[in-house]
Design a protein around this motif. Sequence first.
Motif, PDB file in Angstrom:
ATOM      1  N   LEU A  51       0.769  -1.135   0.051  1.00  0.00           N
ATOM      2  CA  LEU A  51      -0.081  -0.072  -0.015  1.00  0.00           C
ATOM      3  C   LEU A  51       0.783   1.344   0.014  1.00  0.00           C
ATOM      4  O   LEU A  51       0.384   2.445  -0.480  1.00  0.00           O
ATOM      5  N   LEU A  52       1.820   1.240   0.500  1.00  0.00           N
ATOM      6  CA  LEU A  52       3.008   2.305   0.628  1.00  0.00           C
ATOM      7  C   LEU A  52       3.689   2.243  -0.382  1.00  0.00           C
ATOM      8  O   LEU A  52       3.778   3.461  -1.194  1.00  0.00           O
ATOM      9  N   ILE A  53       4.453   1.288  -1.141  1.00  0.00           N
ATOM     10  CA  ILE A  53       5.397   1.513  -1.937  1.00  0.00           C
ATOM     11  C   ILE A  53       4.557   1.501  -3.677  1.00  0.00           C
ATOM     12  O   ILE A  53       5.274   2.370  -4.328  1.00  0.00           O
ATOM     13  N   VAL A  54       3.630   1.043  -3.871  1.00  0.00           N
ATOM     14  CA  VAL A  54       3.047   0.900  -5.187  1.00  0.00           C
ATOM     15  C   VAL A  54       2.502   2.362  -5.508  1.00  0.00           C
ATOM     16  O   VAL A  54       2.827   2.863  -6.332  1.00  0.00           O
ATOM     17  N   PRO A  55       1.747   3.085  -4.566  1.00  0.00           N
ATOM     18  CA  PRO A  55       1.394   4.524  -4.980  1.00  0.00           C
ATOM     19  C   PRO A  55       2.658   5.376  -5.194  1.00  0.00           C
ATOM     20  O   PRO A  55       2.856   6.285  -6.331  1.00  0.00           O
ATOM     21  N   LEU A  56       3.654   5.283  -4.422  1.00  0.00           N
ATOM     22  CA  LEU A  56       5.101   6.079  -4.310  1.00  0.00           C
ATOM     23  C   LEU A  56       5.683   5.644  -5.509  1.00  0.00           C
ATOM     24  O   LEU A  56       6.190   6.717  -6.459  1.00  0.00           O
ATOM     25  N   ARG A 199      -4.074  21.247  -8.555  1.00  0.00           N
ATOM     26  CA  ARG A 199      -4.933  20.162  -7.945  1.00  0.00           C
ATOM     27  C   ARG A 199      -4.023  18.871  -7.320  1.00  0.00           C
ATOM     28  O   ARG A 199      -3.075  18.512  -8.086  1.00  0.00           O
ATOM     29  N   TRP A 200      -4.233  18.723  -6.308  1.00  0.00           N
ATOM     30  CA  TRP A 200      -3.183  17.610  -5.480  1.00  0.00           C
ATOM     31  C   TRP A 200      -3.754  16.194  -5.700  1.00  0.00           C
ATOM     32  O   TRP A 200      -5.011  16.202  -6.047  1.00  0.00           O
ATOM     33  N   ALA A 201      -2.877  15.113  -5.971  1.00  0.00           N
ATOM     34  CA  ALA A 201      -3.131  13.857  -6.147  1.00  0.00           C
ATOM     35  C   ALA A 201      -3.609  13.087  -4.949  1.00  0.00           C
ATOM     36  O   ALA A 201      -2.660  12.479  -4.557  1.00  0.00           O
ATOM     37  N   TYR A 202      -4.618  13.122  -4.652  1.00  0.00           N
ATOM     38  CA  TYR A 202      -5.289  12.543  -3.406  1.00  0.00           C
ATOM     39  C   TYR A 202      -5.222  10.965  -3.751  1.00  0.00           C
ATOM     40  O   TYR A 202      -5.270  10.210  -2.712  1.00  0.00           O
ATOM     41  N   GLU A 203      -5.366  10.794  -4.915  1.00  0.00           N
ATOM     42  CA  GLU A 203      -5.667   9.257  -5.320  1.00  0.00           C
ATOM     43  C   GLU A 203      -4.123   8.526  -4.992  1.00  0.00           C
ATOM     44  O   GLU A 203      -4.073   7.383  -5.073  1.00  0.00           O
ATOM     45  N   ILE A 204      -3.099   9.322  -5.170  1.00  0.00           N
ATOM     46  CA  ILE A 204      -1.845   8.709  -4.756  1.00  0.00           C
ATOM     47  C   ILE A 204      -1.473   8.927  -3.189  1.00  0.00           C
ATOM     48  O   ILE A 204      -1.084   8.196  -2.749  1.00  0.00           O
ATOM     49  N   ALA A 205      -1.547  10.193  -2.624  1.00  0.00           N
ATOM     50  CA  ALA A 205      -1.224  10.289  -1.407  1.00  0.00           C
ATOM     51  C   ALA A 205      -2.007   9.436  -0.370  1.00  0.00           C
ATOM     52  O   ALA A 205      -1.611   8.872   0.953  1.00  0.00           O
ATOM     53  N   ALA A 206      -3.468   9.198  -0.508  1.00  0.00           N
ATOM     54  CA  ALA A 206      -4.241   8.524   0.252  1.00  0.00           C
ATOM     55  C   ALA A 206      -3.856   6.932   0.608  1.00  0.00           C
ATOM     56  O   ALA A 206      -3.802   6.671   1.695  1.00  0.00           O
ATOM     57  N   PRO A 207      -3.857   6.166  -0.200  1.00  0.00           N
ATOM     58  CA  PRO A 207      -3.330   4.833  -0.322  1.00  0.00           C
ATOM     59  C   PRO A 207      -1.786   5.035   0.493  1.00  0.00           C
ATOM     60  O   PRO A 207      -1.478   3.747   1.240  1.00  0.00           O
ATOM     61  N   ALA A 208      -0.900   5.698  -0.020  1.00  0.00           N
ATOM     62  CA  ALA A 208       0.302   5.757   0.630  1.00  0.00           C
ATOM     63  C   ALA A 208       0.129   5.966   1.963  1.00  0.00           C
ATOM     64  O   ALA A 208       1.060   5.481   2.694  1.00  0.00           O
ATOM     65  N   VAL A 209      -0.599   7.302   2.340  1.00  0.00           N
ATOM     66  CA  VAL A 209      -0.501   7.254   3.822  1.00  0.00           C
ATOM     67  C   VAL A 209      -1.187   6.157   4.688  1.00  0.00           C
ATOM     68  O   VAL A 209      -0.638   5.926   5.924  1.00  0.00           O
ATOM     69  N   ALA A 210      -2.384   5.636   4.062  1.00  0.00           N
ATOM     70  CA  ALA A 210      -2.792   4.630   4.805  1.00  0.00           C
ATOM     71  C   ALA A 210      -1.594   3.449   5.074  1.00  0.00           C
ATOM     72  O   ALA A 210      -1.800   2.806   5.948  1.00  0.00           O
ATOM     73  N   GLY A 211      -0.902   2.955   3.895  1.00  0.00           N
ATOM     74  CA  GLY A 211      -0.147   2.100   3.972  1.00  0.00           C
ATOM     75  C   GLY A 211       1.054   2.447   5.103  1.00  0.00           C
ATOM     76  O   GLY A 211       1.405   1.444   5.831  1.00  0.00           O
ATOM     77  N   LEU A 215       1.789   0.210   8.425  1.00  0.00           N
ATOM     78  CA  LEU A 215       3.060  -0.325   8.705  1.00  0.00           C
ATOM     79  C   LEU A 215       3.605   0.054   9.982  1.00  0.00           C
ATOM     80  O   LEU A 215       4.099  -0.941  10.725  1.00  0.00           O
ATOM     81  N   ALA A 216       3.282   1.300  10.385  1.00  0.00           N
ATOM     82  CA  ALA A 216       3.830   1.825  11.597  1.00  0.00           C
ATOM     83  C   ALA A 216       2.930   1.145  12.856  1.00  0.00           C
ATOM     84  O   ALA A 216       3.844   0.814  13.798  1.00  0.00           O
ATOM     85  N   VAL A 217       1.837   0.901  12.752  1.00  0.00           N
ATOM     86  CA  VAL A 217       1.061   0.198  13.633  1.00  0.00           C
ATOM     87  C   VAL A 217       1.670  -1.308  14.023  1.00  0.00           C
ATOM     88  O   VAL A 217       1.634  -1.635  15.083  1.00  0.00           O
TER      89      VAL A 217
END
Length: 222
Positions: A51-56, A199-211, A215-217
């Motif tokens: 979830l973190l790596i693929v969007p980045l 326009r900010w790319a929330y479709e990229i940022a949202a899954p990366a932040v979720a991942g 991962l931190a949890v």
Amino acid sequence: MTSTESKDRIYRSPAGIAGGVLLLGLAAWLGIDAIVAGEGRTPWLALAALLLIVPLVTAFTLRPAVSADDDRLRVRNPFRVVVLPWGEVASLRSGYSNEVVAKSGKKYQLWAIPVSLRARKKAARREARRGVGAAGASGAPGVFGGRERGLGGLAGFGGGAAVPEGPVRAQSDQIMDELRELLEAREKAESAQGQVTVRWAYEIAAPAVAGAVLLAVLIGLG
């Protein structure tokens, strides 16, 4: 870099796309294997990492693109999309990176048109060789007197071959020259006026932040 011959021009980095496809393939292979065959928390850690790596990876390799038409320049960078009417563009700059400067003073990097210092040096060497070939083809005086002939060892310039017109330029610099020509031709056109939009790319940022949070949890839980 690629561009279409139509009215709309689109520029992307083939090297970035190729690298992104390879990285995504590697991530999918390792991640899916860990999810299917892993034990305990391993599948969850693998899922969070994907979830973190693929969007980045997508953001920095496959996503960047620059498109231009008669009215505006559209810059799609990793995390935002900037649309600049030509009337709002102050300049297009090339240094260690390529960027567009709006009349407001804000600068936006063109991720899809990366600068290659290696390509610039290669172009400079070709230009220097072309100068030598041109001198030989035109019968310039040699160092030992008389007239020198074209250097047969220089491809395209030996045997009195015609020398191409215009300076040899790196591909990214050629693209920037094309955009500058379009800016010069269209900046005062009525249809090329308007406001700069971001326009900010929330479709990229949202899954990366979720991942990253997942991962931190998982790591925090031990």
